[in-house]
Design an enzyme around this catalytic site. Structure first.
Site, PDB file in Angstrom:
ATOM      1  N   LYS A  67      -3.398  -4.918  -1.757  1.00  0.00           N
ATOM      2  CA  LYS A  67      -3.370  -4.979  -3.234  1.00  0.00           C
ATOM      3  C   LYS A  67      -2.447  -6.107  -3.669  1.00  0.00           C
ATOM      4  O   LYS A  67      -1.388  -6.314  -3.069  1.00  0.00           O
ATOM      5  CB  LYS A  67      -2.882  -3.623  -3.757  1.00  0.00           C
ATOM      6  CG  LYS A  67      -2.996  -3.435  -5.257  1.00  0.00           C
ATOM      7  CD  LYS A  67      -2.561  -2.014  -5.618  1.00  0.00           C
ATOM      8  CE  LYS A  67      -2.671  -1.708  -7.087  1.00  0.00           C
ATOM      9  NZ  LYS A  67      -2.247  -0.321  -7.396  1.00  0.00           N
ATOM     10  N   SER A 140      -5.576   2.005 -10.138  1.00  0.00           N
ATOM     11  CA  SER A 140      -5.540   0.560 -10.285  1.00  0.00           C
ATOM     12  C   SER A 140      -5.874  -0.197  -8.999  1.00  0.00           C
ATOM     13  O   SER A 140      -6.145  -1.386  -9.043  1.00  0.00           O
ATOM     14  CB  SER A 140      -4.164   0.130 -10.775  1.00  0.00           C
ATOM     15  OG  SER A 140      -3.167   0.509  -9.843  1.00  0.00           O
ATOM     16  N   SER A 164      -3.230   5.834  -8.319  1.00  0.00           N
ATOM     17  CA  SER A 164      -3.933   4.570  -8.093  1.00  0.00           C
ATOM     18  C   SER A 164      -4.471   4.327  -6.692  1.00  0.00           C
ATOM     19  O   SER A 164      -5.188   3.352  -6.484  1.00  0.00           O
ATOM     20  CB  SER A 164      -3.042   3.395  -8.480  1.00  0.00           C
ATOM     21  OG  SER A 164      -3.092   3.236  -9.867  1.00  0.00           O
TER      22      SER A 164
HETATM   23  N1  GLN Z   1      -3.787   5.258 -13.867  1.00  0.00           N
HETATM   24  C1  GLN Z   1      -2.396   5.563 -13.909  1.00  0.00           C
HETATM   25  C2  GLN Z   1      -1.719   4.715 -14.929  1.00  0.00           C
HETATM   26  O1  GLN Z   1      -2.378   3.961 -15.561  1.00  0.00           O
HETATM   27  C3  GLN Z   1      -1.789   5.404 -12.554  1.00  0.00           C
HETATM   28  C4  GLN Z   1      -1.553   4.005 -12.170  1.00  0.00           C
HETATM   29  C5  GLN Z   1      -0.985   3.850 -10.806  1.00  0.00           C
HETATM   30  O2  GLN Z   1      -0.917   4.803 -10.021  1.00  0.00           O
HETATM   31  N2  GLN Z   1      -0.515   2.644 -10.517  1.00  0.00           N
HETATM   32  O3  GLN Z   1      -0.544   4.774 -15.101  1.00  0.00           O
END
Ligand code: GLN
Length: 461
Positions: A67, A140, A164
């Site tokens: 990532k 994400s 994520s």
């Molecule tokens: N979707 C969640 C957020 O927007 C988690 C994001 C993540 O785990 N980086 O905060």
């Protein structure tokens, strides 16, 4: 191809490292043109950095996608944001170092700074779900999940602050592990919510996940929240049949029929296998999302202060009347969701509201921690769906941040308390999959993976 199989083929000399690289870069280019899962392919870097004589590392030559919020020395690391489009990492994250002599295929596309659940917040265009290109791959770490599902990499490393890793794994039909907070070093991850973030693993199956965890787990002096635990071989799966399994009781509204049915079928299957099951009613867990969306933006607004065009980020050229105008120009490069989170966090931390929001949320976080502790005194594993729905359509939730936030309803509580959890494919529904989330006690990844392996075999073999 699976990590386990690639390792076997390398060992028996059925395949050479050069053949792996040729094969994977060719596939990765085609797949990327189709679904935009990489922010950058790293062919040049990998040919010049790989040690073609070193077969000794656990993951030697195994193709991986990282990532793009995880630093790799001398590569551009954008965190999915335009503000970092020219940022070259001066050092590598500990997890990257621990992967050793693996083949870096590319940097995975992501929601800018990991704020999102669909990869549509990327500053480099959305990633499409390889199972159905009208759908999002989750986020994400959506680019990483999509790349692994499509076969552009054998494994991937993402980050999980509220889901994520698990949510995109579920949306792409693969396995995603969020380790216990403190088991894998955060050093070199671009911070989102520092008391929530962990690096995590995306792979085709549970065995591959365990192989990768063997490489990345372990204490790191460079991360003050890293914990010393005894080294384990996570691929040595144990017998888990006499463990006690909890099923999370949750309100059914907002949960799609497909997901509910798949979950119920799996519970039935467990009952038939004579697993000891109890229903678990948690009183405070329903406040998790509210607590998360106060505490995480608060930590975000503090962490994002360094992207001011001076310390980090796009540095505007030219003359400025004053510093404020300089900041305005530099920080205009932020994507919309990034601005939204900074504003929410600045508000919850502001003098007049700090006690009402930030401090209150901290207290509720502690109550939820205590509730988890009590519950896990009675059970070994807690099961729930990973996501309330199957992958949604591209564009479906971009105008409605709240409905996007709701897609993390099952994953977020685990990050509040630091426990480990995994998503494994539960059921195929058309071309798509629904995911099953399994949570265990902290630092019991070995049990968690053993039970997941057992379930994977029950569900898919
Ligand atoms: N979707 C969640 C957020 O927007 C988690 C994001 C993540 O785990 N980086 O905060």
């Amino acid at each position: 191809m699976k990590v386990s199989l690639l390792k076997e083929n390398l060992r028996s000399k059925k395949i050479s490292p050069k053949e792996i690289l040729e094969d994977y870069f060719k596939k990765a280019k085609d797949i990327n043109a189709d679904i935009n899962c990489f922010i950058k392919l790293e062919e040049e870097y990998t040919y010049s950095h790989l040690d073609f004589d070193n077969y000794e590392d656990n993951l030697s030559f195994i193709p991986g996608v990282i990532k793009d919020n995880i630093n790799i020395k001398n590569t551009i690391t954008t965190a999915g944001s335009q503000i970092l489009k020219n940022y070259k990492s001066p050092y590598s994250a500990t997890v990257v170092k621990k992967l050793g002599n693996f083949s870096l295929i590319g940097k995975g596309n992501m929601d800018a700074f990991a704020f999102g659940s669909s990869t549509e917040n990327s500053g480099y265009g959305p990633t499409l779900n390889p199972l159905d290109k009208n759908k999002v791959p989750g986020g994400s770490s959506g680019g990483v999940a999509a790349a692994v599902m499509a076969g552009a990499s054998a494994f991937g490393i993402g980050t999980d602050t509220g889901g994520s890793v698990r949510q995109p794994a579920s949306f792409c039909g693969i396995v995603g592990l969020k380790p216990t907070y403190g088991l894998c070093s955060r050093y070199g991850l671009i911070a989102m919510g520092s008391s929530f973030d962990v690096p995590g693993i995306l792979a085709e199956d549970v065995l591959d996940t365990a192989i990768v965890l063997n490489s990345i787990a372990g204490f790191d002096i460079k991360d003050s929240t890293s914990i010393k635990v005894k080294k384990e071989d996570y691929t040595k799966f144990k017998d888990v049949k006499n463990k006690k399994v909890g099923i999370l009781k949750f309100p059914k509204e907002g949960i799609s029929e497909d997901v509910l049915n798949a979950f119920d079928e799996t519970i039935d299957l467990l009952k038939k296998s004579n697993i000891d099951i109890v229903e678990i009613d948690m009183k405070y867990i329903s406040h998790s999302l509210a607590v998360y969306y106060i505490l995480v933006p608060s930590e975000i607004s503090a962490n994002m202060a360094r992207f001011d065009g001076i310390r980090f980020g796009y540095h505007p050229k030219g003359e400025f009347k004053d510093l404020l105008n300089f900041y305005k120009d530099a920080r205009s490069e932020f994507e919309d969701e990034v601005k939204r989170r900074i504003m929410i966090g600045a508000y919850t931390l502001s003098q007049g509201y700090y006690d009402a929001y930030y401090n209150k949320a901290l207290r509720v976080r502690n109550i939820i921690k205590q509730e988890f502790k009590d519950v896990f005194g009675k059970i070994d594993f807690l099961l729930s769906p990973t996501t309330p729905t199957l992958p949604f359509n591209i564009g479906e939730k971009t105008k409605d941040p709240l409905s996007m936030y709701l897609s993390d309803i099952f994953t977020v509580p685990v990050n509040l308390v630091g426990y480990p959890s995994i998503s494994i494919p539960n059921k195929k529904i058309g071309n798509l999959f629904s995911g099953l989330q399994i949570i265990s006690r902290p630092f019991e990844e070995s049990n968690l993976l053993s039970f997941s392996y057992f379930l994977e075999n029950k569900l898919w073999k």
